[in-house]
Design an enzyme around this catalytic site. Structure first.
Site, mmCIF file in Angstrom:
data_model
loop_
_atom_site.group_PDB
_atom_site.id
_atom_site.type_symbol
_atom_site.label_atom_id
_atom_site.label_comp_id
_atom_site.label_asym_id
_atom_site.label_seq_id
_atom_site.Cartn_x
_atom_site.Cartn_y
_atom_site.Cartn_z
ATOM 1 N N LYS A 120 39.585 -32.171 -51.282
ATOM 2 C CA LYS A 120 38.775 -31.461 -52.281
ATOM 3 C C LYS A 120 39.216 -30.001 -52.405
ATOM 4 O O LYS A 120 39.067 -29.401 -53.457
ATOM 5 C CB LYS A 120 37.283 -31.530 -51.931
ATOM 6 C CG LYS A 120 36.950 -30.969 -50.565
ATOM 7 C CD LYS A 120 35.455 -30.972 -50.292
ATOM 8 C CE LYS A 120 34.882 -32.333 -49.980
ATOM 9 N NZ LYS A 120 35.294 -32.893 -48.659
ATOM 10 N N HIS A 163 29.436 -30.205 -40.115
ATOM 11 C CA HIS A 163 30.190 -29.176 -40.835
ATOM 12 C C HIS A 163 29.460 -27.855 -40.650
ATOM 13 O O HIS A 163 28.281 -27.749 -40.982
ATOM 14 C CB HIS A 163 30.332 -29.521 -42.319
ATOM 15 C CG HIS A 163 31.489 -28.812 -42.963
ATOM 16 N ND1 HIS A 163 31.610 -27.441 -42.947
ATOM 17 C CD2 HIS A 163 32.582 -29.279 -43.618
ATOM 18 C CE1 HIS A 163 32.725 -27.096 -43.562
ATOM 19 N NE2 HIS A 163 33.338 -28.188 -43.979
ATOM 20 N N GLU A 172 38.320 -31.912 -40.344
ATOM 21 C CA GLU A 172 38.574 -32.083 -41.788
ATOM 22 C C GLU A 172 38.861 -30.730 -42.441
ATOM 23 O O GLU A 172 38.116 -30.297 -43.324
ATOM 24 C CB GLU A 172 37.343 -32.709 -42.454
ATOM 25 C CG GLU A 172 36.925 -34.054 -41.886
ATOM 26 C CD GLU A 172 35.488 -34.427 -42.274
ATOM 27 O OE1 GLU A 172 34.793 -33.633 -42.933
ATOM 28 O OE2 GLU A 172 35.058 -35.522 -41.888
HETATM 29 C C1 LIG Z 1 32.584 -33.236 -45.647
HETATM 30 C C2 LIG Z 1 33.509 -32.075 -45.759
HETATM 31 N N1 LIG Z 1 34.584 -32.022 -44.951
HETATM 32 C C3 LIG Z 1 35.475 -31.006 -45.012
HETATM 33 C C4 LIG Z 1 35.330 -29.989 -45.937
HETATM 34 C C5 LIG Z 1 36.359 -28.905 -45.977
HETATM 35 O O1 LIG Z 1 35.842 -27.716 -45.532
HETATM 36 P P1 LIG Z 1 36.722 -26.405 -45.385
HETATM 37 O O2 LIG Z 1 37.471 -26.224 -46.642
HETATM 38 O O3 LIG Z 1 35.752 -25.339 -45.095
HETATM 39 O O4 LIG Z 1 37.654 -26.631 -44.213
HETATM 40 C C6 LIG Z 1 34.196 -29.971 -46.775
HETATM 41 C C7 LIG Z 1 33.997 -28.881 -47.726
HETATM 42 O O5 LIG Z 1 33.120 -28.892 -48.567
HETATM 43 C C8 LIG Z 1 33.274 -31.056 -46.692
HETATM 44 O O6 LIG Z 1 32.189 -31.108 -47.489
#
Ligand SMILES: Cc1ncc(COP(=O)(O)O)c(C=O)c1O
Length: 387
Positions: free
Chosen positions: A63, A191, A269
């Site tokens: 994402k 998270h 993640e």
């Molecule tokens: C379920 C989940 N995992 C991982 C991420 C990635 O987070 P970051 O970009 O802070 O590492 C997000 C971000 O919204 C998330 O919702």
């Protein structure tokens, strides 16, 4: 002063003159707005993560930036992937990721998407409530599930425990329920919020999780997967002074060793951390005026485009120009007719003319990913990979 090679990689940055040469070169070949993604920076971030958290498996959260070449780069480097929807799942599978290397990490999934996951053999997923368990058990029997718990997101740029996360005191009940429904109740995920500069969030979350693992064991439920989510911070500004990734990673390593058995598989993640530093956005001034005692510069990219992170990611950026000289108070606005499309009300910038460049570094995550390339007919930045 340590030499370049002695300095931690995260502090080795492409110098301003280095990036400006790259920008000048790119401008000869491409129109703006332009998002340059440096492959070398993607690799650098990936190996920085590996070195600092060697026992933690990387599931890149696409994402943050689902650009094909970025995904392919991480497949080549050996990463696994966090996807939030069937569309993201199809994308990583179509590029060659193996289904067993994917976690469907959205705690709420449509029945259609769960069926799709089963059909594509993606059987590793996250849930945070009982009704979701019934959906998973019915449409993807025998899936391996992690329970997402609610943890502190204190000080993180983006709060990610407002809408997701079971209360930790419900954890063992929900995991036992998963087992009763024939699922492989494997562990916990959390998270701490995106761009988390507060190591305490990780430490507390790990302590709460370790307590759940202990309680589960007493109730004959053997948990063996721990997913520490994303949140790992980057530098958005040159003079940021918050604790860096290495400092936070050191504390996570200590807590993992102190609290968890060696047999527990730990995964993460990361999104922003892997792609943020690789991206440089190059825009140009398309109009200028002087009003309200300030320079107003209208750029060819804005809030509806690659600066969408100002809204959705709550992000602030450091705006730079290729011009030097005395700086004046300036407002930056995007190209659409909407007043909301104001990028910054007050920046200190040199005097600029139409055609001059304004660029932003460390903007590779949550920028083009959430850009709407159609509004008012203004396209968002073309993405170009550079070395
Ligand atoms: C379920 C989940 N995992 C991982 C991420 C990635 O987070 P970051 O970009 O802070 O590492 C997000 C971000 O919204 C998330 O919702």
């Amino acid at each position: 002063m340590p030499t370049l090679l002695e300095r931690p990689i995260s502090e080795r940055k492409t110098s301003s003159s280095g990036i400006e040469n790259i920008i000048r070169k790119a401008l000869k070949r491409h129109k703006t707005p332009l998002m340059l993604i440096r492959r070398s920076a993607l690799e650098q971030q990936y190996f920085l993560f590996r070195r600092n958290l060697p026992q933690v498996g990387i599931y890149y959260a696409i994402k943050a930036n689902p650009h094909l070449t970025i995904i392919k780069t991480f497949i080549r480097l050996g990463a696994s992937f966090d996807v939030a929807s069937a569309t993201e799942m199809n994308l990583v599978l179509s590029l060659g990721a193996k289904p067993e290397r994917i976690i469907f990490a959205n705690p709420i999934k449509s029945i259609e998407d769960i069926k799709h996951a089963r059909n594509r053999n993606v059987k590793f997923m996250v849930f945070d409530n009982e009704p979701e368990l019934y959906k998973i058990a019915k449409h993807c029997p025998k899936a391996t599930v992690l329970l997402r718990i609610k943890v502190g997101n204190v000080g993180s740029l983006v709060e990610l425990s407002l809408k997701f996360g079971a209360d930790p005191d419900q954890a063992v009940f929900l995991l036992k329920k998963a087992k009763q429904l024939g699922l492989n109740a494997a562990g916990i995920s959390f998270h701490v919020g995106s761009q988390c500069t507060n190591a305490e969030n990780y430490i507390e979350a790990l302590e709460v999780t370790a307590a759940i693992f202990g309680q589960a064991k007493k109730e004959e439920l053997d948990l063996n997967i721990l997913d520490i989510g994303g949140g790992f911070p980057i530098r958005h500004f040159d003079d940021d002074t918050h604790p860096n990734f290495e400092t936070i990673a050191r504390q996570i390593r200590i807590e993992l060793k102190r609290l968890f058995d060696k047999n527990v598989r730990v995964i993460a993640e990361p999104g922003r951390f892997l792609t943020g530093p690789a991206g440089t956005l190059i825009t140009q001034v398309v109009g200028r005026t002087f009003r309200n005692n300030k320079n107003y510069y209208y750029l060819n990219d804005g809030i509806y485009g690659d600066f969408s992170g100002i809204v959705f990611d709550h992000c602030k950026y450091e705006f730079k120009t290729l011009r030097r000289g005395q700086k004046f108070l300036s407002t930056l606005a995007g190209p659409t007719c909407d007043s909301f499309d104001t990028i910054s009300m007050s920046e200190e910038l040199p005097e600029l003319d139409v055609g001059n460049v304004i660029y932003v570094r460390n903007i590779g995550a949550y920028s083009s990913a959430s850009a709407d390339s159609k509004f008012n007919g203004f396209a968002s930045a073309k993405i170009v990979m550079v070395d």
